[in-house]
Write a protein that holds these residues in place. Structure first.
Motif, short mmCIF file in Angstrom:
data_model
loop_
_atom_site.label_atom_id
_atom_site.label_comp_id
_atom_site.label_asym_id
_atom_site.label_seq_id
_atom_site.Cartn_x
_atom_site.Cartn_y
_atom_site.Cartn_z
N SER A 1 0.82 -1.22 0.00
CA SER A 1 0.00 0.00 0.00
C SER A 1 0.85 1.27 0.00
N ALA A 2 2.17 1.11 0.05
CA ALA A 2 3.05 2.28 0.20
C ALA A 2 2.91 3.26 -0.96
N GLU A 3 2.82 2.78 -2.18
CA GLU A 3 2.73 3.66 -3.35
C GLU A 3 1.48 4.52 -3.27
N THR A 4 0.35 3.91 -2.92
CA THR A 4 -0.90 4.65 -2.79
C THR A 4 -0.83 5.67 -1.67
N GLU A 5 -0.20 5.29 -0.55
CA GLU A 5 -0.06 6.20 0.58
C GLU A 5 0.83 7.39 0.22
N VAL A 6 1.90 7.12 -0.52
CA VAL A 6 2.78 8.21 -0.94
C VAL A 6 2.04 9.17 -1.86
N GLU A 7 1.19 8.64 -2.72
CA GLU A 7 0.37 9.51 -3.58
C GLU A 7 -0.43 10.48 -2.72
N GLY A 8 -1.03 9.96 -1.65
CA GLY A 8 -1.79 10.81 -0.75
C GLY A 8 -0.91 11.82 -0.03
N ILE A 9 0.24 11.37 0.44
CA ILE A 9 1.17 12.25 1.16
C ILE A 9 1.62 13.41 0.27
N VAL A 10 1.99 13.08 -0.96
CA VAL A 10 2.46 14.11 -1.90
C VAL A 10 1.35 15.11 -2.20
N ARG A 11 0.14 14.60 -2.35
CA ARG A 11 -1.00 15.49 -2.61
C ARG A 11 -1.25 16.41 -1.40
N MET A 12 -1.16 15.86 -0.21
CA MET A 12 -1.40 16.66 1.00
C MET A 12 -0.31 17.70 1.22
N LEU A 13 0.93 17.34 0.92
CA LEU A 13 2.05 18.27 1.11
C LEU A 13 2.09 19.35 0.04
N ASN A 14 1.72 18.98 -1.18
CA ASN A 14 1.77 19.90 -2.32
C ASN A 14 3.15 20.52 -2.47
N LEU A 15 4.18 19.67 -2.41
CA LEU A 15 5.56 20.10 -2.59
C LEU A 15 6.17 19.37 -3.78
N THR A 16 6.97 20.07 -4.54
CA THR A 16 7.61 19.45 -5.70
C THR A 16 9.05 19.07 -5.37
N PRO A 17 9.59 18.03 -6.04
CA PRO A 17 11.01 17.68 -5.88
C PRO A 17 11.88 18.83 -6.34
N PRO A 18 13.05 19.05 -5.74
CA PRO A 18 13.69 18.21 -4.73
C PRO A 18 13.49 18.73 -3.30
N SER A 19 12.26 19.05 -2.92
CA SER A 19 11.99 19.51 -1.56
C SER A 19 12.56 18.52 -0.55
N ARG A 20 12.98 19.02 0.60
CA ARG A 20 13.59 18.19 1.64
C ARG A 20 12.51 17.66 2.58
N ILE A 21 12.47 16.33 2.74
CA ILE A 21 11.46 15.68 3.57
C ILE A 21 12.14 14.81 4.61
N LEU A 22 11.70 14.93 5.86
CA LEU A 22 12.14 14.04 6.93
C LEU A 22 11.03 13.03 7.18
N ASP A 23 11.35 11.76 7.02
CA ASP A 23 10.42 10.67 7.34
C ASP A 23 10.71 10.24 8.77
#
Length: 244
Positions: free
Chosen positions: A22-44
């Protein structure tokens, strides 16, 4: 010894490796919620075995994965090497991130919050998140929805995971607002094993109070990664906030 020092090991991977699906689908949601484009810095934060970090890094984000489990970080590092992905990894307590004004976003996924014995220690996590974020930086936290857990009635379930039979037992302590979970792994070859965990589940109101104390401002709340509205019936409580 804290429960999480025993919990996040190879037995955990045996139970929860299916979540990679389910990780790919969850990342889709995370990216949509953050609305940040690469190469933005993200701490997991509490990246575990890297299932979200790897995909985000593969998409071009500058990702740092932080976790207390060396075994999980080694697993994530091995996966990154196999896939030719550049991924920074740090072994550290989530209350002590040790980054200042560096990240465009911090994510904390799969109920990797509420570990500690009191609210003050959980608040330290949020304060550490704020310290790590750039001004106006974003924070996404995903936890089990307390209301859903209370009313779902799933107190004992049997599952098959990687050749093992797993009995999951849940008990919600109303006096402490904690979800106590036991996983009994039954395996003829490896023998029986038991994993126990304990999570403080906060209401939305309680989370907003802690956000305010830490210096975070809520911008959105969702009931799942598909962007559905949050309600008492939502399986997840996903909060999106901004450093104030």
């Amino acid at each position: 010894m804290n429960w999480w020092s025993r919990y996040y090991d190879d037995n955990y991977l045996n139970i929860f490796s299916y979540t990679e699906q389910s990780a790919e689908t969850e990342v889709e949601g995370i990216v949509r919620m953050l609305n940040l484009t690469p190469p933005s810095r993200i701490l997991d934060l509490c990246c575990g075995f890297g299932r979200h970090s790897l995909i985000l890094a593969e998409r071009g984000y500058d990702v740092t994965g932080l976790d207390i489990s060396k075994a999980f970080l080694d697993y994530a590092s091995s996966k990154a090497d196999q896939r030719g992905i550049k991924l920074k990894l740090e072994q550290r307590d989530m209350r002590d991130i040790e980054h200042d004004n560096e990240f465009d976003a911090v994510i904390n996924i799969f109920t990797a919050f509420g570990f500690f014995d009191n609210e003050q220690e959980d608040l330290k996590v949020l304060e550490s998140v704020v310290q790590a974020l750039k001004p106006e930086g974003k924070f996404v936290i995903d936890t089990l929805n307390r209301d859903y857990v209370i009313h779902s009635g799933q107190y004992q379930t049997w599952k098959q995971r990687n050749g093992s039979t797993v009995l999951e037992e849940r008990f919600f302590d109303f006096f402490k607002s904690r979800l106590e979970i036991s996983h009994h792994l039954i395996d003829i070859e490896k023998g029986d094993r038991k994993l126990e965990s304990s999570f403080r589940l906060y209401t939305l109101t309680e989370m907003l109070d802690m956000f305010d104390k830490a210096g975070l401002m809520l911008t959105d709340v969702y009931g799942n990664f598909d962007g559905s509205l949050y309600s008492g019936q939502s399986p997840r409580m996903i909060l999106v906030a901004r450093r104030r």
